[in-house]
Structure formats: structure tokens, C-alpha cells
Scaffold this motif. Sequence first.
Motif, PDB file in Angstrom:
ATOM      1  N   UNK A  12       0.846  -1.187   0.000  1.00  0.00           N
ATOM      2  CA  UNK A  12       0.000   0.000   0.000  1.00  0.00           C
ATOM      3  C   UNK A  12       0.882   1.237   0.000  1.00  0.00           C
ATOM      4  N   UNK A  13       0.331   2.323  -0.488  1.00  0.00           N
ATOM      5  CA  UNK A  13       0.999   3.614  -0.420  1.00  0.00           C
ATOM      6  C   UNK A  13       0.190   4.471   0.532  1.00  0.00           C
ATOM      7  N   UNK A  14       0.818   4.959   1.574  1.00  0.00           N
ATOM      8  CA  UNK A  14       0.118   5.760   2.576  1.00  0.00           C
ATOM      9  C   UNK A  14       0.644   7.180   2.556  1.00  0.00           C
ATOM     10  N   UNK A  15      -0.203   8.145   2.190  1.00  0.00           N
ATOM     11  CA  UNK A  15       0.213   9.548   2.284  1.00  0.00           C
ATOM     12  C   UNK A  15       0.045  10.048   3.708  1.00  0.00           C
ATOM     13  N   UNK A  16       0.936  10.902   4.152  1.00  0.00           N
ATOM     14  CA  UNK A  16       0.824  11.491   5.494  1.00  0.00           C
ATOM     15  C   UNK A  16       0.909  13.001   5.388  1.00  0.00           C
ATOM     16  N   UNK A  17      -0.005  13.658   6.090  1.00  0.00           N
ATOM     17  CA  UNK A  17      -0.089  15.118   6.071  1.00  0.00           C
ATOM     18  C   UNK A  17       1.001  15.728   6.942  1.00  0.00           C
ATOM     19  N   UNK A  18       1.424  16.925   6.573  1.00  0.00           N
ATOM     20  CA  UNK A  18       2.437  17.649   7.329  1.00  0.00           C
ATOM     21  C   UNK A  18       1.898  19.019   7.716  1.00  0.00           C
ATOM     22  N   UNK A  19       1.938  19.349   8.990  1.00  0.00           N
ATOM     23  CA  UNK A  19       1.529  20.675   9.443  1.00  0.00           C
ATOM     24  C   UNK A  19       0.020  20.857   9.473  1.00  0.00           C
ATOM     25  N   UNK A  28       4.530   6.561   2.238  1.00  0.00           N
ATOM     26  CA  UNK A  28       5.095   5.336   2.809  1.00  0.00           C
ATOM     27  C   UNK A  28       4.619   4.132   2.005  1.00  0.00           C
ATOM     28  N   UNK A  29       5.553   3.247   1.709  1.00  0.00           N
ATOM     29  CA  UNK A  29       5.252   1.973   1.067  1.00  0.00           C
ATOM     30  C   UNK A  29       5.644   0.874   2.047  1.00  0.00           C
ATOM     31  N   UNK A  30       4.830  -0.188   2.148  1.00  0.00           N
ATOM     32  CA  UNK A  30       5.060  -1.251   3.118  1.00  0.00           C
ATOM     33  C   UNK A  30       5.408  -2.565   2.416  1.00  0.00           C
ATOM     34  N   UNK A  31       6.364  -3.293   2.987  1.00  0.00           N
ATOM     35  CA  UNK A  31       6.878  -4.539   2.426  1.00  0.00           C
ATOM     36  C   UNK A  31       6.914  -5.624   3.499  1.00  0.00           C
ATOM     37  N   UNK A  32       6.889  -6.866   3.048  1.00  0.00           N
ATOM     38  CA  UNK A  32       7.020  -8.026   3.918  1.00  0.00           C
ATOM     39  C   UNK A  32       8.002  -8.968   3.252  1.00  0.00           C
ATOM     40  N   UNK A  33       8.782  -9.702   4.046  1.00  0.00           N
ATOM     41  CA  UNK A  33       9.715 -10.637   3.431  1.00  0.00           C
ATOM     42  C   UNK A  33      10.322 -11.607   4.417  1.00  0.00           C
ATOM     43  N   UNK A  34      11.249 -12.399   3.889  1.00  0.00           N
ATOM     44  CA  UNK A  34      11.984 -13.382   4.681  1.00  0.00           C
ATOM     45  C   UNK A  34      13.463 -13.010   4.605  1.00  0.00           C
ATOM     46  N   UNK A  44       9.345  -0.481   5.838  1.00  0.00           N
ATOM     47  CA  UNK A  44       8.662   0.590   5.115  1.00  0.00           C
ATOM     48  C   UNK A  44       9.718   1.445   4.433  1.00  0.00           C
ATOM     49  N   UNK A  45       9.340   1.935   3.268  1.00  0.00           N
ATOM     50  CA  UNK A  45      10.157   2.870   2.514  1.00  0.00           C
ATOM     51  C   UNK A  45       9.413   4.192   2.574  1.00  0.00           C
ATOM     52  N   UNK A 115      -5.385  13.536  -2.617  1.00  0.00           N
ATOM     53  CA  UNK A 115      -6.835  13.510  -2.440  1.00  0.00           C
ATOM     54  C   UNK A 115      -7.236  12.475  -1.390  1.00  0.00           C
ATOM     55  N   UNK A 116      -6.230  11.777  -0.815  1.00  0.00           N
ATOM     56  CA  UNK A 116      -6.487  10.841   0.259  1.00  0.00           C
ATOM     57  C   UNK A 116      -6.790   9.441  -0.189  1.00  0.00           C
ATOM     58  N   UNK A 117      -6.509   9.119  -1.434  1.00  0.00           N
ATOM     59  CA  UNK A 117      -6.767   7.768  -1.922  1.00  0.00           C
ATOM     60  C   UNK A 117      -5.565   6.895  -1.675  1.00  0.00           C
ATOM     61  N   UNK A 118      -5.841   5.661  -1.230  1.00  0.00           N
ATOM     62  CA  UNK A 118      -4.774   4.688  -1.030  1.00  0.00           C
ATOM     63  C   UNK A 118      -4.761   3.751  -2.213  1.00  0.00           C
ATOM     64  N   UNK A 119      -3.617   3.202  -2.463  1.00  0.00           N
ATOM     65  CA  UNK A 119      -3.426   2.278  -3.571  1.00  0.00           C
ATOM     66  C   UNK A 119      -4.003   0.930  -3.237  1.00  0.00           C
TER      67      UNK A 119
END
Length: 119
Positions: A12-19, A28-34, A44-45, A115-119
Motif C-alpha cells: 500500500x501507499x500511505x500519504x501522510x499530512x504535514x503541518x 510510505x510503502x510497506x513490504x514483507x519478506x523473509x 517501510x520505505x 486527495x487521500x486515496x490509497x493504492x
Amino acid sequence: MVAIKALWGPFTTTPRQSGLEYRLGELRWYFFGIRQDGRMGRWSLVYECSKRKFRAQALEVRAQSGPIVRPNAWLDGSPHVWEGLLIDILKKHLTPEDIAMATAISLGIRTDAQAGRKR
């Protein structure tokens, strides 16, 4: 330096507001792995829009039920291991659309993420 045996994501791509005013502070992009030693990992990146810089961080794995007895049992059998800096490994898994979105936001162009949309 890290070694990752299998990597899935970004989920997922998560936008975060500032101020107080609406301005996108980071993506932010989230990953899972071994990991190479068979342990699960979450990462997270983060793209900081105002600095135009990426950073990566390891996240806590909350629901690990114990040691993985057969870590290769559900992988494709590929001996491939990604080694290097975590930030470089994760950035290679972004799509051209992800890079374009980060670039557009840094340049002040309104995107779906703003616009607040998540992937």
C-alpha cells in the motif's frame, strides 16, 4: 547491509499530512519478506516530500509464531538473495507510477495521493 531471501510489496501507499495546512509530508510503502536467516521481516520505505529524500526502516513483526522450521517450504526454490542497503533494495521494487507520484508531489502537482486515496 541486509540480506533478504524473499520480498513482497509494496502492499500500500500511505500519504501522510504535514503541518496544519494540507500539504503532503511523506509517502510510505510497506513490504514483507523473509530474511536470509529465515526470520520474517517487515519494512517501510518513506519518501519525505519536502526533502526529496527516501529513507527505509525495519518494522516490528508482531505475530511471529515461532521459528520457521522449513523456511524454503513456501518459496519458489530460487536461491536469489537481495543483498545491500535496505533503502536500495526497497526502491528497486517501486513501480514507475510510484516514482512519478513522488516526483509530482515534490514538484507541487496535485495527485490521487493528495486527495487521500490509497493504492
